[in-house]
Scaffold this active site. Structure first.
Site, short mmCIF file in Angstrom:
data_model
loop_
_atom_site.label_atom_id
_atom_site.label_comp_id
_atom_site.label_asym_id
_atom_site.label_seq_id
_atom_site.Cartn_x
_atom_site.Cartn_y
_atom_site.Cartn_z
N ASN A 206 -2.04 8.17 -4.83
CA ASN A 206 -1.29 7.21 -4.04
C ASN A 206 -2.02 5.87 -4.08
O ASN A 206 -3.09 5.74 -4.68
CB ASN A 206 -1.06 7.70 -2.60
CG ASN A 206 -2.36 7.94 -1.85
OD1 ASN A 206 -3.35 7.23 -2.02
ND2 ASN A 206 -2.37 8.96 -0.99
N GLU A 209 -5.64 5.83 -2.69
CA GLU A 209 -6.56 6.56 -3.57
C GLU A 209 -6.86 5.74 -4.82
O GLU A 209 -8.01 5.70 -5.28
CB GLU A 209 -5.94 7.91 -3.94
CG GLU A 209 -5.87 8.89 -2.78
CD GLU A 209 -4.96 10.07 -3.05
OE1 GLU A 209 -5.00 11.03 -2.26
OE2 GLU A 209 -4.21 10.04 -4.06
N ASP A 278 3.90 15.96 -2.07
CA ASP A 278 3.92 17.29 -2.68
C ASP A 278 5.29 17.56 -3.30
O ASP A 278 5.40 18.09 -4.41
CB ASP A 278 3.63 18.38 -1.64
CG ASP A 278 2.29 18.20 -0.96
OD1 ASP A 278 1.36 17.70 -1.61
OD2 ASP A 278 2.17 18.56 0.22
#
Length: 497
Positions: A206, A209, A278
């Site tokens: 993301n 990150e 996810d």
């Protein structure tokens, strides 16, 4: 792949690949209730709980999504030896998953996240458990179980939340096994350096990150900033596809030695975003396994995440829900002219069909006014939109500013627009092939075309189509917007230079 074939693929569970999930399983608990009073003893708000929901979280949510999408899932993982672990195991068994390869470690607490919510707004979250850790004996059994499972699977999905279930020894084992019998590998992690020896097929950092990995500070123009990271993220991860998620700003897909692509997402003011990443990566992985084009794969992932966000618990999506969404949403975009003709033949009997066309690049107030006025001329508004290649031929190599997919997403969001038809190829950049199929009652153009000779005129006369010219909104045009930006900004838009 046409729409019918894609729908069938989704409905049938993406050909039911065998997937081994490795990573940190968690339990998500949602306590929903009313909060209308203070506790008399400590003067803090009291949540009167009226509903309790338990969901698989972390790697468990990946398993939920894979199962719901038709995959045949296996799992090797470690949990604590407690009530939360038993809840997770029971849920997995109810999904038909073999839990014999789950290791229970009495020295660990199962990671459990409990959210207190009022009217779907989270008031507080408290967590139990920190990091799973292996004893030498448990690690040996864990690696042996993984090695055994690798013989019978198509995809390895690593869901690493930095909670201890992906030890270095596992990565080494996967590296060795990949040399003998390579599998598709998808990785969701906070540290992609760890996995570059595996040369994964898919990774999903993301924005936060990616900033940390690359040593950059967050900026307001996140999309512009992130589009410059393509080569760096591919080099660091050594992945084939890097899907960088930017929450409300969409997704950027990086591929080796190719220009990055940005995919916007519909705006959402509310929803439960936990687990949406996810869901996105799960569907992207299954699409990749089925060798779908990246545009289709990313959009499927985005659609699935959007479905999951609207649920009360941790985000998840099923193949049935996704197929239904595809059928509902993609009816608005018609790329096949035969399908377009069939739709219009059915509509024409009871509806007055209006057609217009344009580039709709850098959508502005003039566009909105124009399409609203066009819709007012009848019942159904069909909009032809030039492809990127067509616009480049008509307006020069610096255009379009926004890609076809981005321009379609804007039009799709407008209630005035009923159908969208991309058009334009090397043979013709006018909408005549589309008009031949639509046979509209009304053809709408901007007032600037009133004094021009239009190639469509002959066909319109044959069809008996009424031609309507709509006045432009003063000084509202894409060209004017670009000129204002160039004149007023010290930094010219790179794409326009």
């Amino acid at each position: 792949m046409n729409e019918i074939t894609l729908n069938k693929l989704v409905e049938k569970g993406f050909n039911n690949p065998r997937v081994l999930v490795l990573g940190d399983c968690m339990l998500d608990i949602y306590l929903d209730g009313e909060c209308n009073r203070l506790a008399p003893d400590v003067a803090v708000p009291v949540l009167d709980v009226n509903a309790v929901q338990c969901c698989l979280g972390g790697a468990g949510n990946v398993i939920t999504n894979l199962c719901n999408m038709g995959a045949k899932v296996s799992v090797v993982t470690m949990l604590g030896d407690d009530h939360s672990a038993q809840t997770i195991a029971r849920d997995l068994r109810l999904r038909g998953i073999d839990t014999s390869n789950i290791l229970f470690n009495a020295d660990c607490q199962t990671l459990t996240k409990t959210r207190l919510r009022r009217e779907n707004q989270c008031l507080l979250r408290y967590d139990i458990g920190r990091v799973y850790h292996f004893t030498p004996a448990l690690l040996q059994k864990y690696l042996a179980d993984v090695k055994k499972m690798l013989r019978h699977i198509d995809i390895i999905f690593l869901a690493d939340y930095d909670k201890g279930n992906i030890p270095d020894e596992l990565i080494q084992l996967l590296y060795e096994e990949q040399q003998k019998n390579p599998k598709i590998i998808a990785v969701d992690s906070k540290d992609y350096y760890r996995y570059n020896c595996l040369r994964p097929d898919l990774v999903k950092p993301n924005y936060e990150e990616a900033c940390k990995i690359l040593g950059h500070k967050p900026q307001n123009e996140r999309v512009t900033q992130a589009l410059e990271w393509s080569e760096s993220l591919c080099v660091i991860s050594k992945a084939n596809w890097v899907a960088l998620t930017l929450d409300k700003d969409g997704v950027i897909l990086f591929k080796k030695e190719e220009e990055p692509k940005h995919y916007p997402v519909p705006a959402l003011n509310e929803g439960n975003f936990s687990g949406a990443g996810d869901t996105f990566l799960t569907v992207l992985c299954l699409a990749y396994y089925n060798k779908l084009e990246e545009d289709i794969a990313v959009r499927l992932g985005i659609k699935a995440a959007q479905i999951g966000i609207h649920k009360s618990g941790t985000a998840s999506c099923s193949c049935e829900e996704l197929a239904q969404e595809l059928h509902h949403k993609d009816d608005k975009v018609i790329v096949d002219l035969s399908s377009l003709e069939s739709v219009c033949d059915k509509l024409r009997t009871d509806h007055k069909i209006v057609f217009t066309n344009g580039c709709f690049d850098i959508f502005h107030a003039g566009h909105a006014h124009y399409l609203s006025e066009a819709k007012s001329q009848g019942d159904i508004l069909i909009v032809g939109i030039n492809t990127d290649e067509s616009i480049a031929r008509l307006k020069g190599a610096s255009r379009p500013i926004n890609t076809l997919n981005e321009r379609i997403e804007v039009l799709r969001a407008l209630s005035a627009v009923d159908y969208i038809v991309p058009f334009g190829d090397e043979l013709s950049d006018d909408p005549i092939p589309v008009l031949e199929k639509v046979k509209p009652h009304v053809f709408v153009k901007g007032e600037a075309y009133e004094s021009e000779e239009m190639p469509e005129m002959g066909l319109l006369q044959i069809l008996g189509t009424q031609l309507v010219f709509i006045p432009h909104v003063h000084q509202q045009s894409t060209t004017n917007i670009i000129q204002r930006v160039q004149e007023n900004s010290s930094q010219l838009l790179k794409k326009i230079s």
